[in-house]
Enzyme design. Structure first.
Site, PDB file in Angstrom:
ATOM      1  CD  GLU A  96     -27.490  12.543  42.567  1.00 12.97           C
ATOM      2  OE1 GLU A  96     -26.373  12.545  43.382  1.00 12.97           O
ATOM      3  OE2 GLU A  96     -27.908  12.517  41.540  1.00 12.97           O
ATOM      4  CE  LYS A 151     -18.991  10.941  39.696  1.00 17.17           C
ATOM      5  NZ  LYS A 151     -18.801  11.198  37.842  1.00 17.17           N
ATOM      6  CB  VAL A 157     -28.019   7.433  40.418  1.00 15.54           C
ATOM      7  CG1 VAL A 157     -29.065   6.519  39.656  1.00 15.54           C
ATOM      8  CG2 VAL A 157     -28.104   9.494  39.617  1.00 15.54           C
ATOM      9  CG  ASP A 177     -17.361   7.344  29.797  1.00 11.45           C
ATOM     10  OD1 ASP A 177     -18.283   6.569  31.271  1.00 11.45           O
ATOM     11  OD2 ASP A 177     -16.904   8.934  30.197  1.00 11.45           O
ATOM     12  CB  SER A 230     -23.150   6.151  34.154  1.00  9.96           C
ATOM     13  OG  SER A 230     -23.714   6.403  35.275  1.00  9.96           O
ATOM     14  CB  ALA A 231     -21.647   2.312  37.567  1.00 14.20           C
ATOM     15  CG  ASP A 232     -26.131   6.962  36.950  1.00 18.63           C
ATOM     16  OD1 ASP A 232     -24.927   6.282  38.743  1.00 18.63           O
ATOM     17  OD2 ASP A 232     -25.961   7.914  37.093  1.00 18.63           O
ATOM     18  CE  LYS A 245     -27.623  18.666  33.495  1.00 18.16           C
ATOM     19  NZ  LYS A 245     -26.783  18.787  35.183  1.00 18.16           N
TER      20      LYS A 245
HETATM   21  N1  PSU Z   1     -26.316  14.174  35.405  1.00 20.70           N
HETATM   22  C1  PSU Z   1     -25.651  15.503  35.944  1.00 20.70           C
HETATM   23  N2  PSU Z   1     -25.863  16.228  37.392  1.00 20.70           N
HETATM   24  C2  PSU Z   1     -25.009  15.314  38.385  1.00 20.70           C
HETATM   25  C3  PSU Z   1     -24.763  14.044  37.801  1.00 20.70           C
HETATM   26  C4  PSU Z   1     -24.894  13.414  36.723  1.00 20.70           C
HETATM   27  O1  PSU Z   1     -26.820  16.051  35.122  1.00 20.70           O
HETATM   28  O2  PSU Z   1     -24.792  15.574  39.464  1.00 20.70           O
HETATM   29  C5  PSU Z   1     -24.143  12.669  38.749  1.00 20.70           C
HETATM   30  C6  PSU Z   1     -24.918  11.493  39.241  1.00 20.70           C
HETATM   31  O3  PSU Z   1     -24.936  11.407  40.687  1.00 20.70           O
HETATM   32  C7  PSU Z   1     -25.055  10.229  38.883  1.00 20.70           C
HETATM   33  C8  PSU Z   1     -23.721  10.704  38.426  1.00 20.70           C
HETATM   34  O4  PSU Z   1     -24.889   9.177  39.354  1.00 20.70           O
HETATM   35  O5  PSU Z   1     -23.195  12.164  38.827  1.00 20.70           O
HETATM   36  C9  PSU Z   1     -23.048  10.185  37.257  1.00 20.70           C
HETATM   37  O6  PSU Z   1     -21.637   9.874  36.322  1.00 20.70           O
HETATM   38  P1  PSU Z   1     -20.312   9.327  36.057  1.00 20.70           P
HETATM   39  O7  PSU Z   1     -21.072   9.204  34.775  1.00 20.70           O
HETATM   40  O8  PSU Z   1     -19.339   9.260  36.575  1.00 20.70           O
HETATM   41  O9  PSU Z   1     -21.714   7.797  36.028  1.00 20.70           O
HETATM   42 MN    MN Z   2     -17.598   7.156  32.952  1.00 21.29          MN
END
Ligand code: PSU
Ligand code: MN
Length: 308
Positions: free
Chosen positions: A30, A91, A111, A143, A145-147, A164
């Site tokens: 990524e 992003k 991701v 909140d 993540s869409a992941d 994390k």
């Molecule tokens: N977690 C990490 N390092 C990162 C990310 C997440 O420890 O760089 C990045 C990854 O690309 C992940 C994204 O898909 O942040 C998730 O962001 P969000 O929570 O806004 O979906």
């Molecule tokens: Mn978010």
């Protein structure tokens, strides 16, 4: 027609296209980790080192991003340098893809969006650092993540270091279970917490690269359309001090609240705040972790290509 529509928007580099044609092992990488996850120049050096690890372990690396409105699969060193050094890189998660393309923008893929693109071009294995998850307080803020949704619908093997502890790890595990995502521990029973090896939670199964490739193959034969999450604990010698990281996360969380950081800016803001608080120790852990994940992903990709 479908292929034509895709080729309007996606350009696959020659080495990656050849590897896919020949059914050779390919590992997707990524770019949000490059543009928003680490400071320059460590981000660029790390991205290039990670690509080298894939090559040294028999896989073709395919770093994914959007450049000038075109989805790119497989980047050269100049393009990685650009993504790591320019300030105006978006992003891009699932919801952001179309606007970035129509706007002819440059975007780093998360991701979720990296999985979508990998799947579109036929890449089955993807190495990252940490995935997104349910944020602390997510039961109120929503909140999430869409992941996590993507892992439920998009058939790609995602190799990560766990989640994390800036996130709510127990709720993230619950959410993955609800969404039907199998969480594999790579030769381990415990679900890792990225900077440290043990989150106190368990994985769904303890498996090796061969079993992972077989599970993925069965999942596709049954048309489950699910991703497979593979969690790899950070090697013991690179683990961060637990007390230090706990303090750093508390500090970063307080900053997010007092500075009213919201939405997709939260994760990048927390990562840089934690890196400063730990005097770079978190960054160093992050770099070792992603390198190790790419090594394991390359081994998995070998097994996957043998099976298909
Ligand atoms: N977690 C990490 N390092 C990162 C990310 C997440 O420890 O760089 C990045 C990854 O690309 C992940 C994204 O898909 O942040 C998730 O962001 P969000 O929570 O806004 O979906
Ligand atoms: Mn978010």
């Amino acid at each position: 027609m479908k292929a034509e529509q895709l080729s309007n928007h996606i350009r696959v580099s020659q080495p990656v296209a050849k590897a896919l044609r020949d059914n050779m092992p390919v590992v997707a990488l990524e770019s949000t980790i490059i543009s928003h996850g680490m400071p320059y120049p460590d981000n660029v050096q790390t991205a290039l080192m990670v690509e080298r690890i894939a090559v040294d372990n028999g896989a073709v690396p395919a770093t994914i991003a959007i450049i000038d409105g075109v989805i790119r699969v497989g980047l050269n060193a100049d393009e990685i340098e650009m993504l790591g050094s320019q300030k105006n890189i978006d992003k891009v998660s699932r919801r952001d893809i179309t606007h970035c393309i129509v706007n002819k923008g440059c975007g780093a893929t998360t991701v979720a969006s990296t999985m979508i693109i990998a799947n579109l071009v036929g890449i089955k294995v993807f190495a990252t650092g940490g995935i997104g998850g349910v944020h602390r307080g997510g039961e109120v803020s929503m909140d999430i993540s869409a992941d996590l949704q993507e892992l439920a619908h998009t058939p790609v093997i995602v190799v990560c270091g766990g989640v994390k502890s800036i996130l709510d790890i127990p709720r993230t595990r619950e959410y993955l279970e609800t969404m039907g995502v199998t969480v594999c521990g790579y030769n381990t029973d415990v679900f890792p917490a990225f900077y440290t090896r043990d989150s106190g939670l368990r994985v769904d199964c303890n498996v090796n690269e061969y079993e992972i490739a077989q599970m993925f193959s069965v999942s596709n034969q049954l048309s489950l359309h699910s991703g497979l999450l593979v969690a790899v604990p950070i090697p013991t010698r690179y683990e961060i001090d637990k007390q230090l990281i706990a303090e750093a996360i508390e500090h970063a969380n307080a900053q997010v609240a007092s500075k009213r950081i919201t939405g997709k800016d939260i994760t990048p803001y927390m990562l840089s705040t934690i890196a400063r608080y730990t005097n770079g120790a978190s960054l160093s852990t992050n770099i070792h972790l992603i390198k190790n994940n790419c090594l394991i992903a390359s081994k998995i990709a070998q097994q996957v290509s043998k099976l298909s």
